[in-house]
Enzyme design. Structure first.
Site, short mmCIF file in Angstrom:
data_model
loop_
_atom_site.label_atom_id
_atom_site.label_comp_id
_atom_site.label_asym_id
_atom_site.label_seq_id
_atom_site.Cartn_x
_atom_site.Cartn_y
_atom_site.Cartn_z
N ASP A 96 0.86 -1.19 0.00
CA ASP A 96 0.00 0.00 0.00
C ASP A 96 0.89 1.24 0.00
O ASP A 96 1.75 1.39 0.89
CB ASP A 96 -0.92 0.00 1.22
N GLU A 154 -4.53 2.44 -4.38
CA GLU A 154 -3.08 2.37 -4.24
C GLU A 154 -2.62 1.04 -3.65
O GLU A 154 -1.47 0.92 -3.23
CB GLU A 154 -2.59 3.52 -3.34
N ASP A 179 -1.77 9.23 -10.69
CA ASP A 179 -1.64 8.20 -11.73
C ASP A 179 -0.18 7.96 -12.08
O ASP A 179 0.25 6.82 -12.29
CB ASP A 179 -2.41 8.61 -12.98
N HIS A 181 -4.95 14.31 -9.51
CA HIS A 181 -5.06 12.89 -9.83
C HIS A 181 -4.08 12.47 -10.93
O HIS A 181 -3.68 11.30 -10.98
CB HIS A 181 -6.49 12.56 -10.25
N ASN A 184 -2.88 12.91 -4.22
CA ASN A 184 -3.99 13.36 -5.07
C ASN A 184 -4.51 14.73 -4.66
O ASN A 184 -4.83 15.58 -5.50
CB ASN A 184 -5.14 12.34 -5.02
#
Length: 359
Positions: A227, A270, A244, A240, A235
């Protein structure tokens, strides 16, 4: 469409040869220009249609290791030999029952081969069948009931052989395009478009396949749950698009730290999962730590010039023998991941041993 282009180009090249025959046949052989055109055109047409597909579709040859060749030989589905046997039966039938229709006895087998085999294999088989037909007729083994001394009889036979070649090549080309499209669709259905690794469904299917294949054997497995730390903050602060970019970079980083036999997938957001077959707890700890250290040193350069560094928390779980359920293995790794995040993140925590399920 490639077959259409191929036929047009071959026809044009054959016509060019035929035009040369119009000049050469009267000068050298004392024939007519029309006969020279037809003879040269048909002979070159057959040669091009039979030989060029083999050359154009020839793959790169790379001999696999001996052990791999043995495994592949044992895994061959011998029903795949049936189309070739149909070809042989068609050839034998032509020797037994000769006549004008004997040239078509090979067509069912060639079409079956085109449906089953690759384009290159189909091209090779059409080459062999065409050469066999031409030679069998020339030496008298195959009787088509036609007098080849008659005008244009030989040219008609050559055109028939050329048309016999076109059908399996067209079918094999369609099948090749279909198989490529299916492969792309299967890849899109099982892989995450952003990161390129398996998506949740693809990971579960691949991991379940590995576990089921090991049932009944003393084969250890280790699962990792990964994680990315404080991903929501990325973000919120950078957008975002930056998130990405971080996800894609992390997936590539983690994949480089794994073996070809390992399975990695993005479960959502994630969160990633990895299944390590034939791995000891110590080896899994080393792999997880390598991913953790590499992530902490990897710099993601955002479009606005910001240099971003992220970390990852990892939990592991070990199953020393089979059978064991994938859900139990991932659940134990997820518990270890929770402890890693509670302990401050950016670290690897070894989870509990997952015992085999009593069958």
């Amino acid at each position: 469409m490639s077959v259409v282009y191929f036929v047009v180009i071959v026809a044009a090249a054959s016509l060019a040869a035929g035009l040369m025959g119009m000049v050469i046949n009267p000068l050298i052989f004392g024939g007519t220009a029309a006969d020279g055109l037809l003879i040269w055109f048909t002979s070159e047409l057959v040669d091009y249609l039979v030989i060029l597909p083999v050359i154009l579709t020839m793959p790169r040859w790379r001999l696999p290791p001996r052990n791999q060749r043995r495994r592949e030989l044992r895994s061959i589905n011998w029903l795949l030999v049936a189309p070739v046997l149909t070809l042989l039966l068609g050839g034998l039938l032509g020797l037994v029952i000769s006549g004008p229709g004997a040239i078509s006895y090979l067509v069912p087998g060639l079409l079956w081969c085109a449906l089953v085999y690759s384009l290159f294999v189909t091209a090779v088989l059409t080459l062999l069948c065409s050469v066999w037909t031409l030679m069998a007729v020339s030496v008298g083994y195959l009787h088509l009931g036609s007098d080849f001394d008659a005008r244009h009889a030989l040219q008609s036979f050559r055109i028939g052989v050329a048309l016999m070649v076109l059908a399996p090549l067209a079918v094999a080309s369609v099948m090749a395009a279909r198989n490529e499209l299916l492969s792309q669709l299967q890849h899109a259905a099982s892989h995450d478009r952003l990161t390129g690794v398996l998506n949740r469904a693809g990971f579960m299917d691949r991991a379940e396949g590995l576990l089921h294949g090991a049932t009944g054997r003393d084969r250890p497995f280790v699962a990792l749950m990964l994680d990315i730390d404080h991903f929501k903050r990325v973000n919120d602060l950078h957008g975002h698009a930056a998130g990405d970019q971080v996800l894609a970079g992390f997936a590539q980083l983690a994949s480089r730290c794994l073996r070809d036999s390992d399975v990695i997938g993005r479960l959502g957001g994630e969160e990633f999962a990895v299944l390590l077959p034939d791995a000891t707890p110590a080896a899994a700890q080393a792999v997880a730590q390598r991913i953790c250290d590499a992530c902490a040193t990897q710099v993601t350069s955002l479009l606005d010039g910001t240099q971003l560094v992220t970390t990852v928390s990892i939990g592991t779980a070990h199953a020393p023998s089979m059978p064991v359920s994938l859900e139990a293995l991932l659940s134990a790794a997820d518990e270890a991941l929770y402890r890693a995040k509670q302990a401050g993140r950016n670290q690897v925590v070894m989870g509990n041993l997952v015992p085999a399920v009593v069958m």
